[in-house]
Design a protein around this motif. Structure first.
Motif, PDB file in Angstrom:
ATOM      1  N   SER A 167      -4.344 -57.270   5.988  1.00  0.00           N
ATOM      2  CA  SER A 167      -3.620 -58.464   6.432  1.00  0.00           C
ATOM      3  C   SER A 167      -3.249 -59.408   5.292  1.00  0.00           C
ATOM      4  O   SER A 167      -2.451 -60.317   5.490  1.00  0.00           O
ATOM      5  CB  SER A 167      -4.451 -59.230   7.470  1.00  0.00           C
ATOM      6  OG  SER A 167      -5.714 -59.598   6.925  1.00  0.00           O
ATOM      7  N   SER A 168      -3.831 -59.230   4.132  1.00  0.00           N
ATOM      8  CA  SER A 168      -3.543 -60.132   3.014  1.00  0.00           C
ATOM      9  C   SER A 168      -2.200 -59.793   2.377  1.00  0.00           C
ATOM     10  O   SER A 168      -1.783 -58.635   2.339  1.00  0.00           O
ATOM     11  CB  SER A 168      -4.655 -60.042   1.964  1.00  0.00           C
ATOM     12  OG  SER A 168      -5.891 -60.436   2.519  1.00  0.00           O
ATOM     13  N   ILE A 169      -1.548 -60.841   1.859  1.00  0.00           N
ATOM     14  CA  ILE A 169      -0.264 -60.649   1.178  1.00  0.00           C
ATOM     15  C   ILE A 169      -0.465 -59.776  -0.054  1.00  0.00           C
ATOM     16  O   ILE A 169      -1.407 -59.959  -0.824  1.00  0.00           O
ATOM     17  CB  ILE A 169       0.330 -62.008   0.764  1.00  0.00           C
ATOM     18  CG1 ILE A 169       0.522 -62.912   1.983  1.00  0.00           C
ATOM     19  CG2 ILE A 169       1.645 -61.817   0.016  1.00  0.00           C
ATOM     20  CD1 ILE A 169       1.504 -62.390   2.980  1.00  0.00           C
ATOM     21  N   GLY A 170       0.403 -58.788  -0.228  1.00  0.00           N
ATOM     22  CA  GLY A 170       0.329 -57.939  -1.405  1.00  0.00           C
ATOM     23  C   GLY A 170       0.705 -56.511  -1.081  1.00  0.00           C
ATOM     24  O   GLY A 170       1.054 -56.178   0.051  1.00  0.00           O
ATOM     25  N   CYS A 171       0.660 -55.654  -2.108  1.00  0.00           N
ATOM     26  CA  CYS A 171       0.966 -54.238  -1.941  1.00  0.00           C
ATOM     27  C   CYS A 171      -0.291 -53.412  -2.205  1.00  0.00           C
ATOM     28  O   CYS A 171      -1.098 -53.746  -3.087  1.00  0.00           O
ATOM     29  CB  CYS A 171       2.082 -53.814  -2.893  1.00  0.00           C
ATOM     30  SG  CYS A 171       3.714 -54.469  -2.441  1.00  0.00           S
ATOM     31  N   TYR A 172      -0.442 -52.318  -1.471  1.00  0.00           N
ATOM     32  CA  TYR A 172      -1.654 -51.507  -1.493  1.00  0.00           C
ATOM     33  C   TYR A 172      -1.293 -50.059  -1.812  1.00  0.00           C
ATOM     34  O   TYR A 172      -0.415 -49.471  -1.173  1.00  0.00           O
ATOM     35  CB  TYR A 172      -2.374 -51.576  -0.146  1.00  0.00           C
ATOM     36  CG  TYR A 172      -2.749 -52.987   0.272  1.00  0.00           C
ATOM     37  CD1 TYR A 172      -3.991 -53.512  -0.022  1.00  0.00           C
ATOM     38  CD2 TYR A 172      -1.827 -53.797   0.949  1.00  0.00           C
ATOM     39  CE1 TYR A 172      -4.339 -54.800   0.354  1.00  0.00           C
ATOM     40  CE2 TYR A 172      -2.158 -55.085   1.324  1.00  0.00           C
ATOM     41  CZ  TYR A 172      -3.413 -55.592   1.022  1.00  0.00           C
ATOM     42  OH  TYR A 172      -3.740 -56.861   1.393  1.00  0.00           O
ATOM     43  N   ASP A 173      -2.008 -49.492  -2.802  1.00  0.00           N
ATOM     44  CA  ASP A 173      -1.831 -48.092  -3.159  1.00  0.00           C
ATOM     45  C   ASP A 173      -2.784 -47.226  -2.349  1.00  0.00           C
ATOM     46  O   ASP A 173      -3.877 -47.656  -1.954  1.00  0.00           O
ATOM     47  CB  ASP A 173      -2.105 -47.892  -4.653  1.00  0.00           C
ATOM     48  CG  ASP A 173      -1.210 -48.761  -5.523  1.00  0.00           C
ATOM     49  OD1 ASP A 173      -0.095 -49.074  -5.086  1.00  0.00           O
ATOM     50  OD2 ASP A 173      -1.648 -49.127  -6.643  1.00  0.00           O
ATOM     51  N   LEU A 174      -2.399 -45.974  -2.122  1.00  0.00           N
ATOM     52  CA  LEU A 174      -3.203 -45.025  -1.349  1.00  0.00           C
ATOM     53  C   LEU A 174      -3.548 -43.833  -2.238  1.00  0.00           C
ATOM     54  O   LEU A 174      -2.669 -43.256  -2.889  1.00  0.00           O
ATOM     55  CB  LEU A 174      -2.425 -44.556  -0.122  1.00  0.00           C
ATOM     56  CG  LEU A 174      -3.107 -43.522   0.775  1.00  0.00           C
ATOM     57  CD1 LEU A 174      -4.404 -44.074   1.360  1.00  0.00           C
ATOM     58  CD2 LEU A 174      -2.164 -43.081   1.896  1.00  0.00           C
ATOM     59  N   THR A 175      -4.837 -43.481  -2.239  1.00  0.00           N
ATOM     60  CA  THR A 175      -5.310 -42.354  -3.054  1.00  0.00           C
ATOM     61  C   THR A 175      -6.127 -41.399  -2.192  1.00  0.00           C
ATOM     62  O   THR A 175      -6.980 -41.830  -1.403  1.00  0.00           O
ATOM     63  CB  THR A 175      -6.178 -42.840  -4.228  1.00  0.00           C
ATOM     64  OG1 THR A 175      -5.426 -43.744  -5.028  1.00  0.00           O
ATOM     65  CG2 THR A 175      -6.629 -41.668  -5.094  1.00  0.00           C
ATOM     66  N   LEU A 176      -5.855 -40.112  -2.335  1.00  0.00           N
ATOM     67  CA  LEU A 176      -6.648 -39.061  -1.692  1.00  0.00           C
ATOM     68  C   LEU A 176      -7.133 -38.098  -2.761  1.00  0.00           C
ATOM     69  O   LEU A 176      -6.338 -37.509  -3.497  1.00  0.00           O
ATOM     70  CB  LEU A 176      -5.814 -38.306  -0.651  1.00  0.00           C
ATOM     71  CG  LEU A 176      -6.479 -37.046  -0.066  1.00  0.00           C
ATOM     72  CD1 LEU A 176      -7.763 -37.390   0.684  1.00  0.00           C
ATOM     73  CD2 LEU A 176      -5.515 -36.290   0.843  1.00  0.00           C
ATOM     74  N   GLU A 177      -8.458 -37.940  -2.843  1.00  0.00           N
ATOM     75  CA  GLU A 177      -9.067 -36.938  -3.714  1.00  0.00           C
ATOM     76  C   GLU A 177      -9.701 -35.870  -2.834  1.00  0.00           C
ATOM     77  O   GLU A 177     -10.385 -36.201  -1.855  1.00  0.00           O
ATOM     78  CB  GLU A 177     -10.113 -37.564  -4.631  1.00  0.00           C
ATOM     79  CG  GLU A 177      -9.533 -38.599  -5.592  1.00  0.00           C
ATOM     80  CD  GLU A 177     -10.618 -39.271  -6.419  1.00  0.00           C
ATOM     81  OE1 GLU A 177     -11.777 -39.309  -5.950  1.00  0.00           O
ATOM     82  OE2 GLU A 177     -10.312 -39.747  -7.516  1.00  0.00           O
ATOM     83  N   ALA A 178      -9.475 -34.607  -3.178  1.00  0.00           N
ATOM     84  CA  ALA A 178      -9.993 -33.524  -2.331  1.00  0.00           C
ATOM     85  C   ALA A 178     -10.137 -32.244  -3.152  1.00  0.00           C
ATOM     86  O   ALA A 178      -9.764 -32.186  -4.336  1.00  0.00           O
ATOM     87  CB  ALA A 178      -9.068 -33.300  -1.136  1.00  0.00           C
ATOM     88  N   ILE A 179     -10.678 -31.224  -2.501  1.00  0.00           N
ATOM     89  CA  ILE A 179     -10.845 -29.894  -3.102  1.00  0.00           C
ATOM     90  C   ILE A 179     -10.177 -28.892  -2.180  1.00  0.00           C
ATOM     91  O   ILE A 179     -10.351 -28.930  -0.953  1.00  0.00           O
ATOM     92  CB  ILE A 179     -12.336 -29.547  -3.293  1.00  0.00           C
ATOM     93  CG1 ILE A 179     -13.000 -30.549  -4.262  1.00  0.00           C
ATOM     94  CG2 ILE A 179     -12.510 -28.110  -3.801  1.00  0.00           C
ATOM     95  CD1 ILE A 179     -14.491 -30.338  -4.417  1.00  0.00           C
ATOM     96  N   ASP A 180      -9.384 -27.992  -2.776  1.00  0.00           N
ATOM     97  CA  ASP A 180      -8.728 -27.003  -1.941  1.00  0.00           C
ATOM     98  C   ASP A 180      -9.657 -25.818  -1.693  1.00  0.00           C
ATOM     99  O   ASP A 180     -10.803 -25.776  -2.177  1.00  0.00           O
ATOM    100  CB  ASP A 180      -7.397 -26.575  -2.546  1.00  0.00           C
ATOM    101  CG  ASP A 180      -7.541 -25.826  -3.856  1.00  0.00           C
ATOM    102  OD1 ASP A 180      -8.660 -25.404  -4.194  1.00  0.00           O
ATOM    103  OD2 ASP A 180      -6.535 -25.673  -4.569  1.00  0.00           O
ATOM    104  N   MET A 181      -9.161 -24.821  -0.969  1.00  0.00           N
ATOM    105  CA  MET A 181      -9.988 -23.681  -0.554  1.00  0.00           C
ATOM    106  C   MET A 181     -10.432 -22.827  -1.734  1.00  0.00           C
ATOM    107  O   MET A 181     -11.383 -22.041  -1.622  1.00  0.00           O
ATOM    108  CB  MET A 181      -9.199 -22.824   0.436  1.00  0.00           C
ATOM    109  CG  MET A 181      -7.910 -22.235  -0.125  1.00  0.00           C
ATOM    110  SD  MET A 181      -6.974 -21.287   1.097  1.00  0.00           S
ATOM    111  CE  MET A 181      -8.119 -19.962   1.442  1.00  0.00           C
TER     112      MET A 181
END
Length: 267
Positions: free
Chosen positions: A61-75
């Motif tokens: 809800s706060s003013i600003g921009c937000y980055d999204l990060t996903l870290e994972a391991i494949d098969m």
């Protein structure tokens, strides 16, 4: 002999498009599409995190921009990171505001407007009459008819966020006063009294007419616009001469005014 097994990299993308809103709380759920099964997921966004590989839900809800990060391991056991900049942007609304030089004006008199908005790049003005909207920074407007009008400003930021502000202006009839320069008391049936003609714009409860002789002595006073001077003082007709008059009045726009001049009494 060293045998190396090379696995094709996993192709993975976020399913959702970036979100941009104007100063409101955002509830969003993000997920991914991958060419291979993934595991050991770790989502992060501005202090929010999740270990689910299915999806990631977040409230901001706060003013600003937000980055999204996903870290994972494949098969195949290969680690990877998927990053999206500005996945959620909450833009601040501008603050629309203005002032007018006067909230009480007369027809034919311009209202001067000073724009006091902040955080805006574009402005649209509605003056509450039949005139078209304009986008001037600091406009002025003239009303042709009396009445009460609402001036509304819509201020828009570069991100398309907007806010509005309104203020009322009262418009009165313009003052129209005709003052004769001569009259002939006691002579026939015409011009028997000195009576200024007020056609519009004067508050009848805030009116005063004074007549002076050349030495500054008050000969006559009237608080009624319909009651003029018959040329007498002490029940006697004054001699032919030039007399000074003063009209004090308040316009319907609440401005106090004083008019002065002279009138010829002819016998």
């Amino acid at each position: 002999v060293l045998n190396l097994e090379v696995h094709p990299p996993v192709h993975i993308t976020f399913n959702e498009d970036p979100i941009a809103v104007c100063q409101e709380e955002v509830s969003a759920t993000f997920s991914v599409s991958a060419t291979h099964q993934i595991s050991n997921c770790s989502w992060t966004m501005q202090g929010n995190s999740s270990l689910s590989c299915d999806s990631f839900s977040v409230n901001v809800s706060s003013i600003g921009c937000y980055d999204l990060t996903l870290e994972a391991i494949d098969m195949n056991g290969c680690a990877f990171t998927l990053f999206a900049e500005n996945m959620i942007c909450i833009h601040q609304n501008p603050i629309a505001s203005f002032s007018v030089n006067s909230s009480f004006v007369e027809t034919g008199e311009s209202v001067q407007i000073t724009n006091q908005s902040s955080g805006a790049a574009t402005f649209f003005w509605n003056f509450g009459d039949d005139s078209p909207e304009i986008s001037t920074l600091n406009p002025q407007h003239m009303y042709s008819e009396s009445g009460e009008y609402e001036i509304t400003l819509e201020a828009i930021s570069v991100f398309g966020c907007s806010s509005t502000f309104s203020s009322f202006v009262s418009v009165a009839e313009a003052v129209v006063i005709y003052v004769p320069n001569s009259f002939t008391p006691g002579e026939g049936n015409l011009n028997l009294t000195f009576e200024p003609v007020i056609s519009s714009g004067v508050n009848p409860n805030a009116y005063r007419l004074l007549i002076f002789n050349r030495w500054g002595e008050v000969l006559f006073e009237s608080l009624n616009p319909a009651f003029g001077w018959n040329g007498t003082y002490g029940n006697k007709l004054c001699p032919s001469d030039t007399y000074l008059w003063q009209i004090e009045y308040q316009s319907m726009s609440r401005n106090n005014n004083v008019l002065r001049g002279h009138v010829n009494l002819l016998r």
